[in-house]
Design an enzyme around this catalytic site. Sequence first.
Site, short mmCIF file in Angstrom:
data_model
loop_
_atom_site.label_atom_id
_atom_site.label_comp_id
_atom_site.label_asym_id
_atom_site.label_seq_id
_atom_site.Cartn_x
_atom_site.Cartn_y
_atom_site.Cartn_z
NE ARG A 1 -3.98 -2.20 0.58
CZ ARG A 1 -5.03 -2.17 1.41
NH1 ARG A 1 -5.23 -1.14 2.20
NH2 ARG A 1 -5.86 -3.20 1.46
CE LYS B 1 -5.30 -4.52 5.95
NZ LYS B 1 -6.39 -3.62 6.34
CE LYS C 1 -2.83 -1.10 6.21
NZ LYS C 1 -3.73 -0.64 7.29
CB CYS D 1 -16.87 1.70 6.67
SG CYS D 1 -15.84 0.23 6.89
CB CYS E 1 -15.28 -2.79 12.65
SG CYS E 1 -13.90 -2.63 11.48
CB CYS F 1 -8.80 1.82 9.43
SG CYS F 1 -9.26 0.54 8.25
#
Length: 564
Positions: free
Chosen positions: A142, A206, A208, A433, A472, A476
């Site tokens: 990312r 993903k 990072k 979302c 959640c 993030c």
Amino acid sequence: MSTPLSDLERIKIESRYLRGTIAEGLRDPVTNAISDDDNKLLKFHGSYLQDDRDLREERRKQKLEPAYSFMLRARLPSGVVTPGQWLVFDRLAREHANGTLRITTRQTFQWHGIIKHHLKPTIAAIHGALASTIAACGDVVRNVVSTANPVESAAHAVAYEWASRLSSELAPQTRAYHEIWLDGEPLVGEPEPVEPMYGATYLPRKFKIGLAIPPLNDIDVFAQDLGLIAIIEQDELKGFNVAIGGGMGATHGDPTTYPRLASVIGFVTPDQLRAVAEAVITVQRDWGNRSERKHARLKYTIDHRGLDAFKAEVEARVGFALEPERDYQFDDNGDRYGWIEGADGRWHLTLQIESGRLADVGERRWLTGLRELAKVHQGDFRLTCNQNVIVANVAADERARIDAIVAAHGLDGYRTHSAIRQLAVACVALPTCGLAMAESERYVPELLPKLEAVLEAHGLRDAPILLRLSGCPNGCSRPYLGEIALVGRGPGRYDLRLGADFRGQRLNQVYLENVDEAAILEALTPLFARYAAERSTGEHFGDFLLRVGVLAGNVRRIPAEVVA
């Protein structure tokens, strides 16, 4: 007997390097959506299909499809934006999106509310501004983040350049992006293999990367799959400590999923960095779990295969042993507001943007204010991982003009905000979302005044406390690194987590599960009172909770059953 691949692995295999039938779906006039398979591929191009969950039930009653629109995310290495780019991004927000720009926790912008036939021209305009959305989402490396102000010394600038270089060199190579969004000529027949590092199925999940420059850990380097800690001695960049296996996501009720801090495995010189980064990525590519996506992040690969085994494989692939880690020290992981002078005599102004949302609401004209700044600013802008913006590289004689625009548009709130407000971070959550279980961004304006009232009653208005909100458990907003964190369980209900440290080097712990606001305030009020009365000089809230026994120390990061 081999384990079956997850459905997304099938989609990637059949996608012809991320093409799928996205182009055809964009032309379909019958629906404002695209197919589920194409939506999964669309993430690699920087976008998600979403719908307004506030309107779902009413539209269902009217026998209408959900209020579909797309979120679009840019790839902006280290969060650097020129004034010209800012003006383009601002125009797109007003013409094609919902009239707001949102700064993410990965130093980039998101646009929300883009309808389907506006998606292609928006991406084309971003490309025209010399930016991109490729790999802002998806099972790839990312947006690479770095300490937000790399111009404090020549060594800072060199470290930033490495972050920018990694972001460029580790991006996908497929021509699908140009074909679909920029009208590039499609290849005839089956595309040739074009991903020498990723392969046809990319990564299991993903990935990072973040680069921190001590003493600031403003990117939460230990939350990264690959964390790089710049070692600067006598104003010279010597290299990087390498940390692997960080990740914030978890699933409620599943102890085999958990947040994890990255483990430092050694030191590399700058000329070794690219090879080591690629080795870590390709070991994860080859060893990662492609059957169960909940267990596909690098942290699970390391915990199942063993840190020593993973490191040994990395060293085997690069052909040399990593040196022992070098000494470093982090002081905090927040942003520094106001004006700071750089080593070259130019100035940098950090502005607080609550929850990263740039919008014009009442007298608070933040979107307009930044637009006016971009019209006159001769330097650049730097987005931060704490959702704020730096007006960077300002000449000394331009400061007064910048200050006047900031004040005229209500962007100077950082001067008077409480310490906890200055440090709060929140994810988007509802209404767009699809993973959100509870409010986050929209809850911040309700929650903060109540917390501030309790803190002020105990003389703690100026006590810096890291507050993180998440709708959640996916993390993030990096909630597991908050001294106080609320992780959504359901409408109006959260897990209250406490006890991370102020430097981003310790995870917090669950203090209360599945509770409402009243229970949260009831729990925090006596803790704030104790903290005010019993804290040591300079002691942070999370450290205090451990020292006095409110929380247990030495908590295991990894559930025993995972490593058994």
